[in-house]
Design a protein around this motif. Structure first.
Motif, PDB file in Angstrom:
ATOM      1  N   ILE A  48       0.859  -1.181   0.000  1.00  0.00           N
ATOM      2  CA  ILE A  48       0.000   0.000   0.000  1.00  0.00           C
ATOM      3  C   ILE A  48       0.895   1.230   0.000  1.00  0.00           C
ATOM      4  O   ILE A  48       1.719   1.399   0.900  1.00  0.00           O
ATOM      5  CB  ILE A  48      -0.944   0.026   1.219  1.00  0.00           C
ATOM      6  N   TYR A  49       0.745   2.060  -1.029  1.00  0.00           N
ATOM      7  CA  TYR A  49       1.512   3.298  -1.139  1.00  0.00           C
ATOM      8  C   TYR A  49       0.551   4.476  -0.989  1.00  0.00           C
ATOM      9  O   TYR A  49      -0.503   4.493  -1.630  1.00  0.00           O
ATOM     10  CB  TYR A  49       2.190   3.434  -2.508  1.00  0.00           C
ATOM     11  N   GLN A  50       0.923   5.446  -0.184  1.00  0.00           N
ATOM     12  CA  GLN A  50       0.173   6.696  -0.135  1.00  0.00           C
ATOM     13  C   GLN A  50       0.925   7.719  -0.987  1.00  0.00           C
ATOM     14  O   GLN A  50       2.119   7.970  -0.771  1.00  0.00           O
ATOM     15  CB  GLN A  50       0.010   7.203   1.291  1.00  0.00           C
ATOM     16  N   ILE A  51       0.217   8.292  -1.946  1.00  0.00           N
ATOM     17  CA  ILE A  51       0.804   9.217  -2.901  1.00  0.00           C
ATOM     18  C   ILE A  51       0.441  10.651  -2.508  1.00  0.00           C
ATOM     19  O   ILE A  51      -0.686  10.922  -2.088  1.00  0.00           O
ATOM     20  CB  ILE A  51       0.282   8.926  -4.333  1.00  0.00           C
ATOM     21  N   TRP A  52       1.404  11.553  -2.643  1.00  0.00           N
ATOM     22  CA  TRP A  52       1.084  12.959  -2.414  1.00  0.00           C
ATOM     23  C   TRP A  52      -0.033  13.368  -3.369  1.00  0.00           C
ATOM     24  O   TRP A  52      -0.012  12.993  -4.550  1.00  0.00           O
ATOM     25  CB  TRP A  52       2.307  13.837  -2.645  1.00  0.00           C
ATOM     26  N   LYS A  57      -1.909  11.827 -10.248  1.00  0.00           N
ATOM     27  CA  LYS A  57      -2.058  11.675 -11.699  1.00  0.00           C
ATOM     28  C   LYS A  57      -0.736  11.320 -12.365  1.00  0.00           C
ATOM     29  O   LYS A  57      -0.686  10.375 -13.179  1.00  0.00           O
ATOM     30  CB  LYS A  57      -2.653  12.944 -12.305  1.00  0.00           C
ATOM     31  N   PRO A  58       0.379  12.032 -12.064  1.00  0.00           N
ATOM     32  CA  PRO A  58       1.665  11.627 -12.665  1.00  0.00           C
ATOM     33  C   PRO A  58       2.075  10.205 -12.293  1.00  0.00           C
ATOM     34  O   PRO A  58       2.654   9.490 -13.122  1.00  0.00           O
ATOM     35  CB  PRO A  58       2.657  12.655 -12.100  1.00  0.00           C
ATOM     36  N   PHE A  59       1.769   9.767 -11.053  1.00  0.00           N
ATOM     37  CA  PHE A  59       2.109   8.407 -10.641  1.00  0.00           C
ATOM     38  C   PHE A  59       1.375   7.389 -11.506  1.00  0.00           C
ATOM     39  O   PHE A  59       1.964   6.399 -11.968  1.00  0.00           O
ATOM     40  CB  PHE A  59       1.760   8.202  -9.172  1.00  0.00           C
ATOM     41  N   SER A 121      13.102   5.653  -9.836  1.00  0.00           N
ATOM     42  CA  SER A 121      13.653   6.892  -9.279  1.00  0.00           C
ATOM     43  C   SER A 121      12.655   8.041  -9.349  1.00  0.00           C
ATOM     44  O   SER A 121      12.720   8.983  -8.542  1.00  0.00           O
ATOM     45  CB  SER A 121      14.941   7.278 -10.020  1.00  0.00           C
ATOM     46  N   LYS A 122      11.724   7.961 -10.283  1.00  0.00           N
ATOM     47  CA  LYS A 122      10.743   9.032 -10.456  1.00  0.00           C
ATOM     48  C   LYS A 122       9.565   8.922  -9.496  1.00  0.00           C
ATOM     49  O   LYS A 122       8.990   9.934  -9.087  1.00  0.00           O
ATOM     50  CB  LYS A 122      10.242   9.044 -11.896  1.00  0.00           C
ATOM     51  N   ILE A 123       9.182   7.693  -9.143  1.00  0.00           N
ATOM     52  CA  ILE A 123       8.009   7.556  -8.266  1.00  0.00           C
ATOM     53  C   ILE A 123       8.356   7.689  -6.783  1.00  0.00           C
ATOM     54  O   ILE A 123       7.479   7.996  -5.976  1.00  0.00           O
ATOM     55  CB  ILE A 123       7.265   6.224  -8.500  1.00  0.00           C
ATOM     56  N   LEU A 124       9.614   7.466  -6.416  1.00  0.00           N
ATOM     57  CA  LEU A 124       9.972   7.538  -4.999  1.00  0.00           C
ATOM     58  C   LEU A 124       9.585   8.869  -4.358  1.00  0.00           C
ATOM     59  O   LEU A 124       8.984   8.881  -3.273  1.00  0.00           O
ATOM     60  CB  LEU A 124      11.465   7.272  -4.817  1.00  0.00           C
ATOM     61  N   PRO A 125       9.868  10.029  -4.982  1.00  0.00           N
ATOM     62  CA  PRO A 125       9.472  11.291  -4.350  1.00  0.00           C
ATOM     63  C   PRO A 125       7.961  11.519  -4.334  1.00  0.00           C
ATOM     64  O   PRO A 125       7.484  12.416  -3.629  1.00  0.00           O
ATOM     65  CB  PRO A 125      10.165  12.354  -5.222  1.00  0.00           C
ATOM     66  N   MET A 126       7.215  10.730  -5.109  1.00  0.00           N
ATOM     67  CA  MET A 126       5.768  10.896  -5.175  1.00  0.00           C
ATOM     68  C   MET A 126       5.051  10.245  -3.995  1.00  0.00           C
ATOM     69  O   MET A 126       3.872  10.518  -3.751  1.00  0.00           O
ATOM     70  CB  MET A 126       5.228  10.289  -6.473  1.00  0.00           C
TER      71      MET A 126
END
Length: 230
Positions: A48-52, A57-59, A121-126
């Motif tokens: 389970i990931y919580q996205i900012w 949408k970008p994720f 590497s792109k999704i980690l900060p999301m």
């Protein structure tokens, strides 16, 4: 390091076997799933990931484009966004033969520069939070359903009082019942399919009548475009 890893895996398997036959069964009147060499059958990782909020949408767009790099390594059971019961959450379940296979998959991904540069590497900060649980099935499971179109429900139920899970919720379809191996202890999970969101709500009362109320958490899930379960 290799010896330590084998010792750790051995300890996990021994502990997990003890969970295979709890003092009260998770489902009354069902048989246990057949076991493989690890004594548990297939293993399932629930993530389970919580996205900012601004990154949701970008994720989804990135995942739609690049998730094939991940599914090439191990089977994906389902991938959803949480409609109710979690905000800006994504929920996914992965299947493994054993933890050795999972370790091999993670090692391969760590060495895949295309995977890392294009997606990981792109999704980690999301992501604001990540959590994962290791599960095994209890009773029969029907996780391959190519013809379903609707919504899904993930029930998390605390089993401290040996609560019996529902086996019937109106016209809902029970796809799988799981017991935790690593992660929250004395916890079970059920994955249900409903034809519509409204039917998911209506079917809850029928499940309550069968086994009564229990503490836990319930999520209404909507499939992503790349999810095998639609």
């Amino acid at each position: 390091m290799a010896m330590q890893s084998r010792a750790l895996l051995g300890g996990i398997y021994r502990a997990a076997r003890k969970l295979k036959t709890p003092s009260c069964s998770l489902l009354s009147g069902t048989r246990q799933s057949s076991s493989t060499s690890n004594g548990l059958g297939k293993l399932y990782e629930l993530r389970i990931y919580q996205i900012w909020p601004k990154e949701m949408k970008p994720f989804i767009e990135l995942s739609k484009e690049w998730i094939h790099l991940r599914t090439a390594h191990s089977p994906l059971v389902g991938y959803w966004t949480s409609e109710i019961g979690g905000i800006n959450d994504v929920v996914h379940i992965w299947e493994y033969d054993n933890l050795n296979q999972r370790a091999e998959v993670r090692q391969a991904l760590a060495g895949d520069s295309h995977w890392i540069s294009s997606y990981f590497s792109k999704i980690l900060p999301m992501m604001s939070r990540q959590e994962n649980m290791l599960l095994h099935t209890v009773g029969d499971s029907n996780l391959v359903q190519p013809d379903l179109r609707g919504v899904y429900e993930l029930d998390t139920i605390n089993q401290g009082s040996c609560h019996q899970f529902a086996t019937n919720k109106g016209d809902a379809k029970l796809l799988g019942t799981f017991q935790s191996v690593l992660g929250p202890t004395n916890t079970g999970y059920q994955l249900w399919f409903h034809s519509t969101s409204q039917k998911a709500v209506e079917n809850q009362t029928k499940g309550h009548k069968e086994v009564g109320q229990a503490t836990g958490h319930r999520r209404l899930l909507v499939s992503t475009p790349w999810s095998p379960l639609q």
